[in-house]
Design an enzyme around this catalytic site. Sequence first.
Site, PDB file in Angstrom:
ATOM      1  N   ASN A  37       7.879 -16.856   6.963  1.00 28.83           N
ATOM      2  CA  ASN A  37       8.744 -15.876   6.321  1.00 28.83           C
ATOM      3  C   ASN A  37       9.890 -15.418   7.226  1.00 28.83           C
ATOM      4  O   ASN A  37       9.673 -14.930   8.333  1.00 28.83           O
ATOM      5  CB  ASN A  37       7.882 -14.669   5.917  1.00 28.83           C
ATOM      6  CG  ASN A  37       8.445 -13.927   4.727  1.00 28.83           C
ATOM      7  OD1 ASN A  37       9.454 -14.328   4.152  1.00 28.83           O
ATOM      8  ND2 ASN A  37       7.789 -12.839   4.348  1.00 28.83           N
ATOM      9  N   HIS A 122      -3.431  -5.764  -4.094  1.00 27.14           N
ATOM     10  CA  HIS A 122      -2.612  -4.735  -3.455  1.00 27.14           C
ATOM     11  C   HIS A 122      -2.222  -3.647  -4.424  1.00 27.14           C
ATOM     12  O   HIS A 122      -1.392  -3.879  -5.295  1.00 27.14           O
ATOM     13  CB  HIS A 122      -1.283  -5.347  -3.022  1.00 27.14           C
ATOM     14  CG  HIS A 122      -1.355  -6.128  -1.777  1.00 27.14           C
ATOM     15  ND1 HIS A 122      -0.308  -6.237  -0.923  1.00 27.14           N
ATOM     16  CD2 HIS A 122      -2.347  -6.855  -1.243  1.00 27.14           C
ATOM     17  CE1 HIS A 122      -0.653  -7.013   0.089  1.00 27.14           C
ATOM     18  NE2 HIS A 122      -1.878  -7.401  -0.072  1.00 27.14           N
ATOM     19  N   ARG A 147      -6.694  -3.157  -1.749  1.00 27.84           N
ATOM     20  CA  ARG A 147      -5.988  -2.560  -0.618  1.00 27.84           C
ATOM     21  C   ARG A 147      -5.112  -1.447  -1.166  1.00 27.84           C
ATOM     22  O   ARG A 147      -4.400  -1.644  -2.159  1.00 27.84           O
ATOM     23  CB  ARG A 147      -5.121  -3.643   0.043  1.00 27.84           C
ATOM     24  CG  ARG A 147      -4.337  -3.152   1.223  1.00 27.84           C
ATOM     25  CD  ARG A 147      -3.437  -4.249   1.769  1.00 27.84           C
ATOM     26  NE  ARG A 147      -2.068  -3.991   1.415  1.00 27.84           N
ATOM     27  CZ  ARG A 147      -1.008  -4.492   2.062  1.00 27.84           C
ATOM     28  NH1 ARG A 147      -1.189  -5.322   3.077  1.00 27.84           N
ATOM     29  NH2 ARG A 147       0.213  -4.206   1.685  1.00 27.84           N
ATOM     30  N   TYR A 159       5.874   1.053   4.516  1.00 31.41           N
ATOM     31  CA  TYR A 159       5.347  -0.306   4.441  1.00 31.41           C
ATOM     32  C   TYR A 159       4.345  -0.443   3.291  1.00 31.41           C
ATOM     33  O   TYR A 159       3.462   0.395   3.127  1.00 31.41           O
ATOM     34  CB  TYR A 159       4.633  -0.696   5.755  1.00 31.41           C
ATOM     35  CG  TYR A 159       3.769  -1.909   5.539  1.00 31.41           C
ATOM     36  CD1 TYR A 159       4.368  -3.158   5.394  1.00 31.41           C
ATOM     37  CD2 TYR A 159       2.402  -1.798   5.367  1.00 31.41           C
ATOM     38  CE1 TYR A 159       3.602  -4.269   5.108  1.00 31.41           C
ATOM     39  CE2 TYR A 159       1.631  -2.901   5.090  1.00 31.41           C
ATOM     40  CZ  TYR A 159       2.234  -4.132   4.962  1.00 31.41           C
ATOM     41  OH  TYR A 159       1.482  -5.228   4.658  1.00 31.41           O
ATOM     42  N   ARG A 283      -8.079 -12.662  10.458  1.00 31.08           N
ATOM     43  CA  ARG A 283      -7.208 -12.874   9.287  1.00 31.08           C
ATOM     44  C   ARG A 283      -6.285 -14.084   9.383  1.00 31.08           C
ATOM     45  O   ARG A 283      -5.346 -14.232   8.614  1.00 31.08           O
ATOM     46  CB  ARG A 283      -6.382 -11.598   9.034  1.00 31.08           C
ATOM     47  CG  ARG A 283      -7.269 -10.487   8.589  1.00 31.08           C
ATOM     48  CD  ARG A 283      -6.642  -9.305   7.946  1.00 31.08           C
ATOM     49  NE  ARG A 283      -5.259  -9.380   7.550  1.00 31.08           N
ATOM     50  CZ  ARG A 283      -4.826  -9.872   6.380  1.00 31.08           C
ATOM     51  NH1 ARG A 283      -5.672 -10.356   5.505  1.00 31.08           N
ATOM     52  NH2 ARG A 283      -3.545  -9.872   6.106  1.00 31.08           N
ATOM     53  N   HIS A 312      -5.158 -13.988   5.486  1.00 29.82           N
ATOM     54  CA  HIS A 312      -3.878 -13.513   4.970  1.00 29.82           C
ATOM     55  C   HIS A 312      -3.549 -14.283   3.682  1.00 29.82           C
ATOM     56  O   HIS A 312      -3.744 -15.486   3.619  1.00 29.82           O
ATOM     57  CB  HIS A 312      -2.835 -13.828   6.053  1.00 29.82           C
ATOM     58  CG  HIS A 312      -1.477 -13.274   5.832  1.00 29.82           C
ATOM     59  ND1 HIS A 312      -0.374 -13.819   6.459  1.00 29.82           N
ATOM     60  CD2 HIS A 312      -1.016 -12.233   5.106  1.00 29.82           C
ATOM     61  CE1 HIS A 312       0.706 -13.137   6.128  1.00 29.82           C
ATOM     62  NE2 HIS A 312       0.351 -12.167   5.311  1.00 29.82           N
ATOM     63  N   ASP A 316       4.295 -14.679   0.688  1.00 29.90           N
ATOM     64  CA  ASP A 316       5.065 -15.646   1.474  1.00 29.90           C
ATOM     65  C   ASP A 316       4.220 -16.853   1.887  1.00 29.90           C
ATOM     66  O   ASP A 316       4.729 -17.789   2.488  1.00 29.90           O
ATOM     67  CB  ASP A 316       5.709 -14.981   2.703  1.00 29.90           C
ATOM     68  CG  ASP A 316       4.749 -14.120   3.504  1.00 29.90           C
ATOM     69  OD1 ASP A 316       4.205 -13.166   2.937  1.00 29.90           O
ATOM     70  OD2 ASP A 316       4.552 -14.406   4.688  1.00 29.90           O
ATOM     71  N   GLU A 339      -7.316 -12.304   0.967  1.00 29.37           N
ATOM     72  CA  GLU A 339      -6.220 -11.526   0.373  1.00 29.37           C
ATOM     73  C   GLU A 339      -5.596 -12.338  -0.763  1.00 29.37           C
ATOM     74  O   GLU A 339      -5.417 -13.548  -0.644  1.00 29.37           O
ATOM     75  CB  GLU A 339      -5.162 -11.234   1.436  1.00 29.37           C
ATOM     76  CG  GLU A 339      -3.989 -10.414   0.919  1.00 29.37           C
ATOM     77  CD  GLU A 339      -2.937 -10.122   2.000  1.00 29.37           C
ATOM     78  OE1 GLU A 339      -2.978 -10.785   3.049  1.00 29.37           O
ATOM     79  OE2 GLU A 339      -2.094  -9.249   1.766  1.00 29.37           O
ATOM     80  N   TRP A 402       7.495  -3.560  12.996  1.00 27.19           N
ATOM     81  CA  TRP A 402       7.452  -3.658  11.544  1.00 27.19           C
ATOM     82  C   TRP A 402       6.115  -4.225  11.119  1.00 27.19           C
ATOM     83  O   TRP A 402       5.556  -5.110  11.614  1.00 27.19           O
ATOM     84  CB  TRP A 402       8.564  -4.530  10.933  1.00 27.19           C
ATOM     85  CG  TRP A 402       8.405  -4.382   9.439  1.00 27.19           C
ATOM     86  CD1 TRP A 402       8.700  -3.270   8.700  1.00 27.19           C
ATOM     87  CD2 TRP A 402       7.814  -5.334   8.526  1.00 27.19           C
ATOM     88  NE1 TRP A 402       8.341  -3.453   7.392  1.00 27.19           N
ATOM     89  CE2 TRP A 402       7.787  -4.714   7.258  1.00 27.19           C
ATOM     90  CE3 TRP A 402       7.303  -6.615   8.677  1.00 27.19           C
ATOM     91  CZ2 TRP A 402       7.266  -5.353   6.121  1.00 27.19           C
ATOM     92  CZ3 TRP A 402       6.793  -7.246   7.567  1.00 27.19           C
ATOM     93  CH2 TRP A 402       6.776  -6.618   6.286  1.00 27.19           C
TER      94      TRP A 402
HETATM   95  C1  GCO Z   1      -0.295  -8.507   4.399  1.00 28.23           C
HETATM   96  C2  GCO Z   1       0.909  -8.534   5.238  1.00 28.23           C
HETATM   97  C3  GCO Z   1       2.175  -8.921   4.581  1.00 28.23           C
HETATM   98  C4  GCO Z   1       3.156  -9.336   5.657  1.00 28.23           C
HETATM   99  C5  GCO Z   1       4.009 -10.455   5.215  1.00 28.23           C
HETATM  100  C6  GCO Z   1       4.929 -10.923   6.312  1.00 28.23           C
HETATM  101  O1  GCO Z   1      -1.263  -7.940   4.860  1.00 28.23           O
HETATM  102  O2  GCO Z   1      -0.261  -9.074   3.330  1.00 28.23           O
HETATM  103  O3  GCO Z   1       0.961  -7.537   6.181  1.00 28.23           O
HETATM  104  O4  GCO Z   1       2.686  -7.966   3.716  1.00 28.23           O
HETATM  105  O5  GCO Z   1       3.916  -8.276   6.095  1.00 28.23           O
HETATM  106  O6  GCO Z   1       3.162 -11.471   4.784  1.00 28.23           O
HETATM  107  O7  GCO Z   1       5.503 -12.130   5.999  1.00 28.23           O
HETATM  108 MG    MG Z   2      -1.095  -7.199   6.781  1.00 24.76          MG
END
Ligand code: GCO
Ligand code: MG
Length: 402
Positions: A37, A122, A147, A159, A283, A312, A316, A339, A402
């Site tokens: 990403n 999410h 989440r 965020y 993750r 993860h 993206d 996720e 970030w």
């Molecule tokens: C998550 C992540 C994403 C990332 C993103 C970055 O837990 O899903 O933190 O939101 O920020 O995948 O490319």
């Molecule tokens: Mg994350």
Amino acid sequence: MKIVSAKVIVTCPGRNFVTLKIQTDQGIYGIGDATLNGRELSVVSYLQDHVIPCLIGRDAHQIEDIWQYLYRGAYWRRGPVTMSAIAAVDTALWDIKAKAANMPLYQLLGGRSREGVLVYGHANGKDIAETVDEVGKYIDMGYKAIRAQSGVPGLASTYGVAGDKMFYEPADAALPTENVWSTPKYLTHTPKLFEKLRDTYGDGHEFLHDVHHRLTPIEAARLGKSLEPYRLFWMEDAVPGENQEAFRIVRQHTVTPIAIGEVFNTIWDAKTLIQEHLIDYIRTTVVHAGGITHLRRIADFAALHHVRTGSHGATDLSPVCMGAALHFDIWVPNFGIQEYMRHTEETDAVFPHDYKFENGYLIPGDTPGHGVDIDEELAAKYEYKPAYLPVNRLEDGTLWHW
Ligand code: GCO
Ligand code: MG
């Protein structure tokens, strides 16, 4: 079975994806996700300029040898660009091997260990009330794990809080946008969210939370402690992960389970975390951690230390990554959770796939391979669009994580 050609396909059906397609002399092809990403084109170049020329003529069945060739042979090891490129090759080769065996990929890994892959969705809202409502919608859709992220009073944006509730997309601008962060405001607010969630929905669901690397170890310890009454499934990315020893402090103070690893790309990023039992969930996922071959190594090491997987799966990571991850998840003995951020209809159309969501679980299909394809004609209609993740500043202007 020889590799005769390979190409990189870049497409942007709402967001950018990079896909590697490897073709063999037996007419079987395989695909792998190579999306990084905000840094997509660096992986495109790594593959086109430095990897593909080395693949031509090799035996597509020699997955391990090719992995070692690209990892050890390059001399310059690790890093997200290298490991995403290796992952794409590895995923495509596992796809080919499984197609050649006429089996779904999970059969080659050792077969199903479970009926379905528990996923979390999410939910997010501008404040606690909206977030609680959004969680309710996920419960109604059948999710067993959710989440929850909420806007923080006094901060203009936070965020994980999205404009589009179903398809959250953080890489939202041609140049990075800027967010403002306040740790004290966040730490006061977040326990109230989970208190309200437990009050409203009781104990029947798993709740998760992502801190996105924003706290110091002692702040993370405090958050973990204050969330203990609400029994989170995990607290994610509480502290940046470069200094693995930092998690000793968090661990000493709280029994809230700890997850990290979406930005890790090899086992070395998690070695201390795992062997010192500093985390509960790792993750790492297929695309950013060297493919199925390396993820399996990480998971086996984690299993020795009672650490479970929690890959993860944000938007993206393309459906190609998700398909491969689900075959991995349905097999891996120390599976924890996956996720699952839904892709848009445009993305799903470019990447036809056979996995499906049922009652809180994703179920990989039985198509030979990893079960995800790419419609190249459709992909060609969506041109690459520069898109960056935001940056984050403290209220006094200091650049933050970030
Ligand atoms: C998550 C992540 C994403 C990332 C993103 C970055 O837990 O899903 O933190 O939101 O920020 O995948 O490319
Ligand atoms: Mg994350």
